[in-house]
Motif scaffolding. Structure first.
Motif, PDB file in Angstrom:
ATOM      1  N   SER A   1      36.655  44.410  37.228  1.00 44.81           N
ATOM      2  CA  SER A   1      37.852  44.180  38.060  1.00 44.81           C
ATOM      3  C   SER A   1      37.634  44.679  39.477  1.00 44.81           C
ATOM      4  O   SER A   1      38.174  44.123  40.429  1.00 44.81           O
ATOM      5  N   ILE A   2      36.833  45.733  39.611  1.00 44.44           N
ATOM      6  CA  ILE A   2      36.561  46.268  40.960  1.00 44.44           C
ATOM      7  C   ILE A   2      35.616  45.316  41.706  1.00 44.44           C
ATOM      8  O   ILE A   2      35.776  45.069  42.900  1.00 44.44           O
TER       9      ILE A   2
ATOM     10  N   GLN B   1      35.383  42.013  41.219  1.00 43.71           N
ATOM     11  CA  GLN B   1      36.016  40.713  41.506  1.00 43.71           C
ATOM     12  C   GLN B   1      37.505  40.786  41.183  1.00 43.71           C
ATOM     13  O   GLN B   1      37.963  40.253  40.168  1.00 43.71           O
ATOM     14  N   PRO B   2      38.284  41.449  42.044  1.00 46.57           N
ATOM     15  CA  PRO B   2      39.686  41.693  41.689  1.00 46.57           C
ATOM     16  C   PRO B   2      40.533  40.422  41.575  1.00 46.57           C
ATOM     17  O   PRO B   2      41.378  40.319  40.680  1.00 46.57           O
TER      18      PRO B   2
ATOM     19  N   PHE C   1      40.282  38.350  38.307  1.00 47.07           N
ATOM     20  CA  PHE C   1      40.632  39.244  37.204  1.00 47.07           C
ATOM     21  C   PHE C   1      42.161  39.391  37.102  1.00 47.07           C
ATOM     22  O   PHE C   1      42.758  39.183  36.038  1.00 47.07           O
ATOM     23  N   ILE C   2      42.778  39.718  38.233  1.00 46.08           N
ATOM     24  CA  ILE C   2      44.241  39.914  38.234  1.00 46.08           C
ATOM     25  C   ILE C   2      44.928  38.588  37.917  1.00 46.08           C
ATOM     26  O   ILE C   2      45.883  38.524  37.127  1.00 46.08           O
TER      27      ILE C   2
ATOM     28  N   ASN D   1      43.229  51.004  39.902  1.00 49.14           N
ATOM     29  CA  ASN D   1      42.197  49.988  40.122  1.00 49.14           C
ATOM     30  C   ASN D   1      42.754  48.614  39.740  1.00 49.14           C
ATOM     31  O   ASN D   1      43.817  48.522  39.124  1.00 49.14           O
ATOM     32  N   PRO D   2      42.031  47.529  40.089  1.00 48.01           N
ATOM     33  CA  PRO D   2      42.590  46.193  39.828  1.00 48.01           C
ATOM     34  C   PRO D   2      42.855  45.919  38.347  1.00 48.01           C
ATOM     35  O   PRO D   2      43.804  45.207  38.018  1.00 48.01           O
ATOM     36  N   TYR D   3      42.047  46.462  37.443  1.00 50.46           N
ATOM     37  CA  TYR D   3      42.332  46.271  36.012  1.00 50.46           C
ATOM     38  C   TYR D   3      43.696  46.860  35.667  1.00 50.46           C
ATOM     39  O   TYR D   3      44.566  46.178  35.109  1.00 50.46           O
TER      40      TYR D   3
ATOM     41  N   SER E   1      46.525  44.978  37.032  1.00 44.58           N
ATOM     42  CA  SER E   1      46.832  43.729  36.313  1.00 44.58           C
ATOM     43  C   SER E   1      47.609  44.026  35.035  1.00 44.58           C
ATOM     44  O   SER E   1      48.464  43.245  34.620  1.00 44.58           O
TER      45      SER E   1
END
Ligand SMILES: NC(=O)c1ccc[n+]([C@@H]2O[C@H](COP(=O)([O-])OP(=O)(O)OC[C@H]3O[C@@H](n4cnc5c(N)ncnc54)[C@H](O)[C@@H]3O)[C@@H](O)[C@H]2O)c1
Length: 345
Positions: free
Chosen positions: A96-97, A99-100, A103-104, A154-156, A159
Motif C-alpha cells: 500500500s505504501i 502504490q497507494p 490499493f485504496i 499508512n494507506p492500508y 483504506s
C-alpha cells in the motif's frame, strides 16, 4: 436451521480458514466470490475442502471481481444469503505504501459494491473484517477500546478505516446490519510470505537473518497474534449469538475486537519460531523502522474484553497456534516458496 453464507476473500489466507471452520463446525452452505489476482490462491480453497470431498457439495465458487458492481445474474447465482462475511481486501502495508492509489481504490470500491449488494439481498448479518491498524499505534500500556478515535498511519490502514466509514454510512442510511470486527495480526497455515511470520520462517530455513523492525532506540515492535482459526471461531460465534445493533436503538453499529491472548515482541516471535523449527539460535537483522518504513507502527494493541464478556473464548492458545503453523509449514515448504529439499532435516 441451515444457513447460507456469502464469504468474500475465500481464496485468501484468512478467508480459507473461515471456509474450513464453517465446513467443520456447521452444516451451512457457502458461496465464494473469488478473484485470483489480489493474492487469492485457488489451492487454499481446495486445501480447505480436501479432507472431506463431500464438502464441495456445500460450496459454490463464483468468479467475481468485487471492484465492479455485483450484476443481477451473479446476485441470482449467489441465491438467498443469510449472512455476508466480508473478508476480502488488499491487505499488505508495504504494497500500500508503494502504490497507494490502486490499493485504496480496490478496498473502497469493494466495500461499496458489497454493501450495495447487501441493500438488495438483505442478509440478517454483514460481518466486516477490519484491523487494529485503523486506530494507529497504541501507546505503551494502553489497549485500544471499541470506538476509540480512528487515526490510520499508512494507506492500508486508511483504506480499512474508509471501509469502516462506508459500513457505518450504509448501516445508518440504509439499515444494512453491519457488525465490524477489528483483529490483531493473524497467523496460521498458508499465509503469504509477504507477512512477518512466514517471511521469518523462510529466512530461518535459508540460514538468513530475520528482519525485525525496531525503534531508533532498538526496541522491537509487538503484537497480540491470533490464529486464523480463532478469528473464524469468533465470527461463527457472532453469527450465532449476536444480534446486530440497529439505527434508532443505537447511534452506531456493533463493533468487537478479536484479540490474541498475550503481547509478543517480534524478537521473541523470531525465537519462538526458531525453537519450534529446531534450528537453533536465529540470526537477526534489526532495522530502524522510521527510516525503512515510514507509516509503519511499532506497537498495536486492542482490548478484547467486550467479546470475552459476551462469552467468546479462543479455542487455540498462542503456543498451540504456533506449533500447528510451524509443523504444517515444514511439511508444505512450497507455501514458503522453497523446494522440499531445502527443509529436509
Ligand atoms: N492477515 C492479518 O494479519 C490481518 C489482520 C487484521 C485484519 N486483516 C484483514 O483480513 C482480511 C484478509 O486478509 P488476508 O491476510 O487473508 O489477506 P489475503 O491477501 O491473503 O487475502 C485477501 C483476499 O481478498 C480478495 N480480494 C482482494 N481484492 C478483491 C477484489 N477486488 N475482488 C474480489 N476479491 C478480492 C483476494 O482475492 C483474497 O482472497 C483483509 O480484510 C485484511 O484487511 C488481516
Amino acid at each position: 436451521m441451515t444457513k447460507h453464507v456469502l464469504l468474500t476473500g475465500g481464496g485468501g489466507f484468512v478467508g480459507s480458514h473461515v471456509l474450513r471452520h464453517l465446513m467443520t463446525n456447521t452444516d451451512w452452505t457457502v458461496t465464494l466470490p473469488v478473484t485470483f489476482r489480489h493474492k487469492g490462491v485457488p489451492k487454499r480453497i481446495a486445501s480447505a475442502l480436501e479432507t472431506n470431498p463431500e464438502w464441495w457439495d456445500r460450496v459454490d465458487v463464483v468468479y467475481c471481481d468485487l471492484t465492479a458492481p455485483i450484476d443481477p445474474v451473479t446476485a441470482a447465482r449467489f441465491g438467498k444469503v443469510d449472512y455476508l462475511f466480508n473478508v476480502a481486501s488488499e491487505s499488505h502495508v508495504d504494497r500500500s505504501i508503494d502504490q497507494p492509489g490502486p490499493f485504496i481504490e480496490n478496498n473502497v470500491r469493494l466495500i461499496t459494491n458489497i454493501l450495495d449488494y447487501a441493500r438488495q439481498a438483505k442478509p440478517s448479518l454483514v460481518l466486516q473484517m477490519s484491523t487494529d491498524e485503523v486506530y494507529g499505534p497504541a501507546p505503551d500500556g494502553y489497549e485500544h477500546r471499541e470506538w476509540d478515535a480512528i487515526a490510520p498511519s499508512n494507506p492500508y490502514s486508511a483504506s480499512k478505516a474508509a471501509q469502516e466509514a462506508v459500513c457505518f454510512t450504509y448501516w445508518r442510511t440504509y439499515g444494512v446490519p453491519v457488525v465490524i470486527t477489528n483483529t490483531m495480526n493473524i497467523l496460521g497455515e498458508q499465509q503469504d510470505t509477504e507477512k512477518f511470520i512466514p517471511k521469518t520462517m523462510r529466512a530461518i530455513l535459508q540460514g538468513e537473518p530475520a528482519t525485525v523492525h525496531v525503534s531508533p532506540g532498538g526496541r522491537p515492535g509487538s503484537r497480540f497474534y491470533l490464529h486464523a482459526r480463532n478469528l473464524a471461531d469468533a465470527w461463527l460465534w457472532l453469527a450465532r449469538n449476536h444480534k446486530p445493533q440497529q439505527y434508532g436503538d443505537f447511534d452506531r453499529p456493533s463493533r468487537f475486537h478479536i484479540v490474541g491472548e498475550r503481547e509478543v515482541d517480534n524478537i521473541e516471535m523470531v525465537h519462538l519460531l526458531a525453537d519450534l523449527m529446531g534450528t537453533g539460535d536465529p540470526k537477526l537483522d534489526l532495522v530502524d523502522f522510521h527510516s525503512s518504513r515510514p507509516g509503519h507502527d511499532l506497537r498495536y494493541a486492542l482490548d478484547g474484553g467486550k467479546l470475552a464478556a459476551a462469552g467468546w473464548q479462543a479455542p487455540l492458545s498462542l503456543e498451540e497456534s504456533l506449533r500447528r503453523t510451524v509443523e504444517w509449514t515444514l511439511r508444505h515448504p512450497e507455501w514458503l516458496g522453497l523446494p522440499a529439499t531445502e527443509v529436509a532435516r
